[in-house]
Design an enzyme around this catalytic site. Sequence first.
Site, short mmCIF file in Angstrom:
data_model
loop_
_atom_site.label_atom_id
_atom_site.label_comp_id
_atom_site.label_asym_id
_atom_site.label_seq_id
_atom_site.Cartn_x
_atom_site.Cartn_y
_atom_site.Cartn_z
N LYS A 34 -0.30 16.00 -38.48
CA LYS A 34 0.42 14.85 -38.00
C LYS A 34 0.61 13.62 -37.15
CE LYS A 34 1.89 18.99 -37.50
NZ LYS A 34 1.00 20.39 -38.03
N TRP A 56 -0.66 28.80 -31.70
CA TRP A 56 -0.87 29.13 -33.37
C TRP A 56 -0.95 30.35 -34.18
CZ3 TRP A 56 -4.15 26.82 -37.89
CH2 TRP A 56 -3.70 26.19 -38.38
N ASP A 79 -9.18 22.88 -30.57
CA ASP A 79 -8.12 22.82 -31.58
C ASP A 79 -7.68 21.17 -31.37
OD1 ASP A 79 -6.83 23.08 -34.26
OD2 ASP A 79 -6.12 24.47 -33.68
#
Length: 405
Positions: free
Chosen positions: A253, A135, A217
């Site tokens: 999300k 990311w 993560d």
Amino acid sequence: MSTSSADKFDKLSTLPPDSIFHLAQKAKAATGPKADLIIGAYRDEHGRPYPLKTVRKAEQRLLDMNLDYEYLPIAGYKPFIDEATKIIYADTVAPDHLVAVQTLSGTGAVALGAKLLTHVYDPVTTPIYLSNPTWPNHHAILPAAGWKDIRSYSYYDPETMSLDFEGMKKDIHTAPNGSIFVLHQCAHNPTGVDPTHAQWEEIADLMLAKKHQVFFDSAYQGYASGSLDEDAFAARLFVKKGIQFLLAQSFSKNMGLYNERIGTLSVVLHNPEKAAAVKTHLELLIRANYSNPPAHGARLVHLVLSDKELRKEWEAELADMAGRIRTMRRTVYNELKRLETPGSWEHVINQIGMFSFLGLTKEQCQYCQDHNVFITLTGRANMAGLTHDTALMLVKTVDEAVRTV
């Protein structure tokens, strides 16, 4: 105003804008038929933003409760933290071995965890490893937290468009003992390529043998496979293996709470006697940064997770969302096969989660952007943003790019 104070700001030069959000603005401004696959946000089958029905129902209940608007504690809303950590760890961690705080979503959790680790390790001499690729914001967060020796470990093989597992193992093994490794817990961003259960076993054993510090993560639990338990496999495995680690958790999300900025940072400890020290360090870092976190989103998540009826509805809704993403992947794959687009495209359906790494060159990605199909120049596409029509548009443009560029 004194000119001397103004002159100081003259030293600042204009920096490049954030690449993802800058491209997203360009996509938003584009006219005519387009496929905007930049920002990682879910869209329904008509391409519209999708507020989860379960979350809307919980929100109405909260309004009816008429709760207060006082400050939360520095560490956050404890009932939320308890439920949030429960879905990631289940019953694998004894409560006295776990420290957790509420954060400003996953980004805030990564930033807070990165800063905490500078109090534990020397940020100048200790290497911290990110997957290649990762990311993009990881590369901004770590230097901002003070880390100097930021390295990459092998992860994605562009030739096979799959996990470079041997390369990953080699890099873990050759890293200096006690290095820090940032791992994507599930639905790797940007590639959509995850290790298998057996591969996670090997990774965990290597981390133990090398005494590395793991930092997970976890931004997509339940959003990858549609199952909260399946998507928590890696974290629970590392607990069972006796590995001490940090984990950044996000509800942007899987509950569609992008703007509420709701997440947690948790630390799994070997020594429960250190829990109080870890907690106070985290609280002081939070206090010096944003003082205390927001209440509304945390109360929403807590209500959904703790109410049996809402929890059941949410998990069903989450499974449907994951299923629609898989359908879009299958549509793209089938159309590429039908057009006999040069190349192998099995990776589109083998990858998992929100993003797909399409395997295009930078020039082919630029061709797509020039024809109103907005993907990044690395070939990352948000499969959760597709509709049937934009999937066909994506395929047509990719086919043209592959044949002509």
